[in-house]
Design a protein around this motif. Structure first.
Motif, PDB file in Angstrom:
ATOM      1  N   HIS A 113     137.739  46.496  21.949  1.00 13.97           N
ATOM      2  CA  HIS A 113     138.275  46.662  20.776  1.00 13.97           C
ATOM      3  C   HIS A 113     139.008  47.932  20.430  1.00 13.97           C
ATOM      4  O   HIS A 113     139.160  48.455  19.164  1.00 13.97           O
ATOM      5  N   SER A 114     139.124  48.618  21.496  1.00 12.45           N
ATOM      6  CA  SER A 114     139.814  50.058  21.300  1.00 12.45           C
ATOM      7  C   SER A 114     141.058  49.763  20.676  1.00 12.45           C
ATOM      8  O   SER A 114     141.834  49.098  20.736  1.00 12.45           O
ATOM      9  N   TRP A 115     141.531  50.786  19.658  1.00 11.72           N
ATOM     10  CA  TRP A 115     142.668  50.790  18.912  1.00 11.72           C
ATOM     11  C   TRP A 115     143.790  51.184  19.714  1.00 11.72           C
ATOM     12  O   TRP A 115     144.994  51.295  18.917  1.00 11.72           O
ATOM     13  N   ILE A 116     143.958  51.269  21.006  1.00  2.68           N
ATOM     14  CA  ILE A 116     144.980  51.564  21.733  1.00  2.68           C
ATOM     15  C   ILE A 116     145.240  50.243  22.122  1.00  2.68           C
ATOM     16  O   ILE A 116     145.583  50.150  23.599  1.00  2.68           O
ATOM     17  N   HIS A 117     145.346  49.165  21.509  1.00  5.98           N
ATOM     18  CA  HIS A 117     145.695  47.951  21.932  1.00  5.98           C
ATOM     19  C   HIS A 117     144.501  47.176  22.787  1.00  5.98           C
ATOM     20  O   HIS A 117     144.883  46.201  23.481  1.00  5.98           O
ATOM     21  N   GLY A 118     143.546  47.833  22.612  1.00  4.56           N
ATOM     22  CA  GLY A 118     142.340  47.374  23.661  1.00  4.56           C
ATOM     23  C   GLY A 118     142.538  47.766  25.190  1.00  4.56           C
ATOM     24  O   GLY A 118     143.666  47.604  25.963  1.00  4.56           O
ATOM     25  N   ASN A 119     141.785  48.333  25.739  1.00  2.55           N
ATOM     26  CA  ASN A 119     141.615  48.537  27.141  1.00  2.55           C
ATOM     27  C   ASN A 119     141.459  47.082  28.130  1.00  2.55           C
ATOM     28  O   ASN A 119     140.712  46.457  27.653  1.00  2.55           O
ATOM     29  N   LEU A 120     142.239  47.163  29.098  1.00  4.81           N
ATOM     30  CA  LEU A 120     142.340  45.783  29.816  1.00  4.81           C
ATOM     31  C   LEU A 120     141.674  45.979  31.080  1.00  4.81           C
ATOM     32  O   LEU A 120     142.058  46.905  32.124  1.00  4.81           O
ATOM     33  N   ALA A 121     140.718  45.068  31.594  1.00  2.96           N
ATOM     34  CA  ALA A 121     139.987  44.873  32.730  1.00  2.96           C
ATOM     35  C   ALA A 121     140.730  43.562  33.565  1.00  2.96           C
ATOM     36  O   ALA A 121     140.594  42.632  32.745  1.00  2.96           O
ATOM     37  N   LEU A 122     141.076  43.753  34.920  1.00  7.31           N
ATOM     38  CA  LEU A 122     141.546  42.556  35.391  1.00  7.31           C
ATOM     39  C   LEU A 122     140.961  42.380  36.891  1.00  7.31           C
ATOM     40  O   LEU A 122     140.635  43.385  37.452  1.00  7.31           O
ATOM     41  N   VAL A 123     140.724  41.065  37.130  1.00  4.35           N
ATOM     42  CA  VAL A 123     140.289  40.746  38.324  1.00  4.35           C
ATOM     43  C   VAL A 123     141.047  39.724  38.900  1.00  4.35           C
ATOM     44  O   VAL A 123     141.261  38.515  38.505  1.00  4.35           O
ATOM     45  N   ASP A 124     141.711  39.976  40.290  1.00  5.73           N
ATOM     46  CA  ASP A 124     142.383  38.849  41.083  1.00  5.73           C
ATOM     47  C   ASP A 124     141.822  38.520  42.211  1.00  5.73           C
ATOM     48  O   ASP A 124     141.561  39.431  43.108  1.00  5.73           O
ATOM     49  N   ARG A 125     141.402  37.405  42.571  1.00  4.77           N
ATOM     50  CA  ARG A 125     140.802  37.053  43.813  1.00  4.77           C
ATOM     51  C   ARG A 125     141.295  35.778  44.255  1.00  4.77           C
ATOM     52  O   ARG A 125     141.528  34.827  43.518  1.00  4.77           O
ATOM     53  N   ASP A 126     141.508  35.792  45.634  1.00  3.21           N
ATOM     54  CA  ASP A 126     141.777  34.282  46.479  1.00  3.21           C
ATOM     55  C   ASP A 126     140.287  33.730  46.487  1.00  3.21           C
ATOM     56  O   ASP A 126     139.506  34.410  46.941  1.00  3.21           O
ATOM     57  N   LEU A 127     140.294  32.312  46.570  1.00  2.00           N
ATOM     58  CA  LEU A 127     139.209  31.642  46.800  1.00  2.00           C
ATOM     59  C   LEU A 127     139.598  30.221  47.235  1.00  2.00           C
ATOM     60  O   LEU A 127     140.632  29.869  47.215  1.00  2.00           O
ATOM     61  N   VAL A 128     138.231  29.580  47.502  1.00  2.00           N
ATOM     62  CA  VAL A 128     138.567  27.960  48.134  1.00  2.00           C
ATOM     63  C   VAL A 128     137.736  27.225  47.130  1.00  2.00           C
ATOM     64  O   VAL A 128     136.329  27.403  47.215  1.00  2.00           O
ATOM     65  N   LEU A 129     138.198  26.409  46.375  1.00  2.02           N
ATOM     66  CA  LEU A 129     137.225  25.569  45.459  1.00  2.02           C
ATOM     67  C   LEU A 129     137.008  24.267  46.451  1.00  2.02           C
ATOM     68  O   LEU A 129     137.636  23.735  47.350  1.00  2.02           O
ATOM     69  N   ASP A 130     135.589  24.039  46.317  1.00  7.35           N
ATOM     70  CA  ASP A 130     134.780  22.991  47.146  1.00  7.35           C
ATOM     71  C   ASP A 130     133.823  22.790  46.307  1.00  7.35           C
ATOM     72  O   ASP A 130     132.834  23.197  46.462  1.00  7.35           O
ATOM     73  N   THR A 131     133.744  21.536  45.666  1.00  8.39           N
ATOM     74  CA  THR A 131     133.067  20.896  44.873  1.00  8.39           C
ATOM     75  C   THR A 131     132.310  19.584  45.449  1.00  8.39           C
ATOM     76  O   THR A 131     131.409  19.007  44.800  1.00  8.39           O
ATOM     77  N   ARG A 132     132.549  19.444  46.867  1.00  8.15           N
ATOM     78  CA  ARG A 132     132.125  18.091  47.356  1.00  8.15           C
ATOM     79  C   ARG A 132     130.651  18.643  48.387  1.00  8.15           C
ATOM     80  O   ARG A 132     130.995  19.387  49.097  1.00  8.15           O
ATOM     81  N   PRO A 133     129.667  17.983  48.104  1.00  8.98           N
ATOM     82  CA  PRO A 133     128.585  18.367  48.973  1.00  8.98           C
ATOM     83  C   PRO A 133     128.879  17.834  50.501  1.00  8.98           C
ATOM     84  O   PRO A 133     129.416  16.973  50.835  1.00  8.98           O
ATOM     85  N   PRO A 134     128.353  18.483  51.349  1.00 10.02           N
ATOM     86  CA  PRO A 134     128.324  18.076  52.805  1.00 10.02           C
ATOM     87  C   PRO A 134     127.682  16.862  53.180  1.00 10.02           C
ATOM     88  O   PRO A 134     126.856  16.315  52.505  1.00 10.02           O
ATOM     89  N   GLN A 135     128.164  16.045  54.069  1.00  4.20           N
ATOM     90  CA  GLN A 135     127.381  14.843  54.719  1.00  4.20           C
ATOM     91  C   GLN A 135     126.519  15.229  55.889  1.00  4.20           C
ATOM     92  O   GLN A 135     127.221  15.977  56.789  1.00  4.20           O
ATOM     93  N   ILE A 136     125.443  14.655  55.768  1.00  2.00           N
ATOM     94  CA  ILE A 136     124.489  15.264  57.058  1.00  2.00           C
ATOM     95  C   ILE A 136     124.100  13.926  57.756  1.00  2.00           C
ATOM     96  O   ILE A 136     123.683  12.892  56.972  1.00  2.00           O
ATOM     97  N   SER A 137     124.001  13.861  59.100  1.00  2.93           N
ATOM     98  CA  SER A 137     123.692  12.390  59.653  1.00  2.93           C
ATOM     99  C   SER A 137     122.383  13.137  60.837  1.00  2.93           C
ATOM    100  O   SER A 137     122.791  14.169  61.404  1.00  2.93           O
ATOM    101  N   ILE A 138     121.564  12.298  60.643  1.00  5.18           N
ATOM    102  CA  ILE A 138     120.476  12.466  61.669  1.00  5.18           C
ATOM    103  C   ILE A 138     120.658  11.833  63.079  1.00  5.18           C
ATOM    104  O   ILE A 138     120.962  10.742  63.174  1.00  5.18           O
ATOM    105  N   SER A 139     120.565  12.523  64.311  1.00  2.00           N
ATOM    106  CA  SER A 139     120.668  11.912  65.539  1.00  2.00           C
ATOM    107  C   SER A 139     119.444  11.244  66.023  1.00  2.00           C
ATOM    108  O   SER A 139     118.467  11.527  65.618  1.00  2.00           O
ATOM    109  N   GLY A 140     119.689   9.899  66.372  1.00  2.00           N
ATOM    110  CA  GLY A 140     118.511   9.046  66.894  1.00  2.00           C
ATOM    111  C   GLY A 140     117.998   8.313  66.005  1.00  2.00           C
ATOM    112  O   GLY A 140     118.031   8.421  64.908  1.00  2.00           O
TER     113      GLY A 140
END
Length: 438
Positions: A113-140
């Protein structure tokens, strides 16, 4: 001094103070603090955003995701003055419209809310979206375990799972990678386990998505012996000097001291053992059946239910968690299998003790030694001498107490001496695990 002049000076001072306050508070130039959690590349089912501004307060927060050239706004909110802290959790399952699993960029902006048009903080990040749980299979197809014994499974995952293992009741036994998306895990079967004891393999991928699967198994009952132990004054006087030499401040009569050692000290020692066995080499260090003390006779077995009697009364009961092997006095003790020494020193009721790490959570313990012939951090080969048998700790005579442990939980050592058990329950499972998951 003229009163008008005084008033003028006061007014100037007030105006100056107001100007300074406005300049410092209303026109402050400090950006909001901005944190995006979790701080990792792979993002699963949610993100947490923390914004803080202790001066003019948080005014607005905006979160956008860019994927394949399209920008999707997932959060846009404004806040009244004096809002110093904002914490928001953004659900990503189901994914917001316009997004899909895969690579993306996230842009987070926060303005105050600063009167100088508001101080701005920025974060840019590369990521990988992965919302699927892994599949696990038991041997034997089917797994057979003994009460009080060791369980072993291998399993495949559809992707890398940095955290995995086997859940047995309230205990979790970590798994270890043995190839691309291929894992193994040792676990302990309780001595009183019922046939319906649930066992499941659990895994968590790099994005925090969790999966679990049960598997078919049969738990075979095991008959453990009942043993009556008569506590004599001669036995008590034989063992007490060792504990006094270790600096323990023992109080009470001989029987009270024995009960303290057999109960409280035993609990302390087992906590220490579990702590020692928390860290293990991530590779299998052993091969083939474990060696037992040569030319020795078993005097007590794993799982023996010991009842202690004194003066015609039963005063205590405990479960024996190893095999006592008697040979000639001060017999050389061979390492049961290849591994690394993780402990060599006094260990309460076990006296002078050596513990070996055989990798992936498997350990062996050698107790009541009269002397050591190895050292911590030393890599030892199967059959290498660790020390000599003795009667330190709570031992009534010269012998070796030998135990096997899985992540600090005692298991029946007899299985690990049996080449047929090792072949059927460990080696075949590794061989039959099938092609590695890609």
């Amino acid at each position: 001094m003229n009163w008008k002049r005084v008033v003028l000076i006061v007014c100037i001072a007030v105006l100056a103070g107001v100007g300074i306050w406005v300049g410092v508070v209303k026109f402050e130039r400090e950006k909001p603090s901005l944190q995006l959690l979790p701080e990792r590349k792979f993002i699963g089912q949610g993100l947490t955003l923390k914004v803080s501004d202790q001066k003019s307060g948080v005014a607005e927060v905006r979160v956008e995701m860019v994927q394949q050239g399209k920008t999707v706004t997932v959060l846009s909110e404004s806040y009244p003055p004096k809002t110093q802290n904002v914490e928001k959790t953004i659900a990503l399952k189901p994914l917001p419209s316009g997004l899909q699993d895969g690579e993306a960029q996230i842009r987070v902006s926060a303005r105050d809310h600063s009167w100088i048009h508001g101080n701005l903080a920025l974060v840019d990040r590369d990521l990988v979206l992965d919302t699927r749980p892994p599949q696990i299979s038991i041997s034997g197809p089917l797994h057979y375990f003994n009460q009080g014994g060791t369980g072993f499974v291998t399993y495949l995952a559809s992707e890398e799972i940095p955290v995995s293992g086997v859940q047995v009741g309230d205990l979790f036994f970590p798994g270890y990678p043995v190839g691309k998306n291929r894992y193994l895990a040792y676990f302990a079967i309780p001595g009183d386990a019922g046939k319906d004891l649930p066992l499941r393999v659990q895994g968590e991928d790099q994005a925090g998505n969790q999966a679990q699967t049960g598997f078919s198994h049969t738990i075979k009952p095991k008959a453990f012996r009942q043993d009556r132990m008569q506590i004599s004054e001669n036995f008590l006087q034989t063992i007490l000097p060792y504990f006094v030499s270790q600096g323990l401040k023992l109080q009470g009569n001989s029987l009270e001291i024995f009960l303290f050692l057999n109960q409280k000290q035993r609990e302390t020692d087992h906590r220490q053992v579990r702590q020692i066995c928390q860290k293990s080499d991530p590779k299998v260090l052993w091969s083939g059946p474990f060696l037992r003390l040569p030319k020795s006779k078993p005097m007590a077995l794993f799982g023996d239910k010991r009842k202690y009697w004194s003066g015609g009364k039963m005063v205590d009961q405990q479960t024996h968690l190893g095999v006592d092997l008697a040979s000639t006095n001060q017999s050389p003790i061979p390492a049961g299998n290849s591994g690394r020494v993780v402990f060599a020193g006094p260990l309460g009721i076990y006296g002078n003790t050596v513990i070996l790490d055989h990798g992936c959570g498997l350990f062996s313990l050698y107790a009541h030694l009269s002397r050591f012939e190895t050292a911590v951090e030393k890599a030892v080969s199967k059959g290498e001498i660790l020390g000599r048998t003795g009667s330190t700790g709570m031992a009534g005579g010269d012998h070796l107490h030998f135990s096997m442990l899985v992540h600090g939980i005692f298991v029946n050592p007899v299985e690990w001496w049996d080449p047929h058990w090792i072949r059927d329950n460990v080696e075949k499972k590794l061989a039959d695990a099938g092609p590695r998951a890609g």
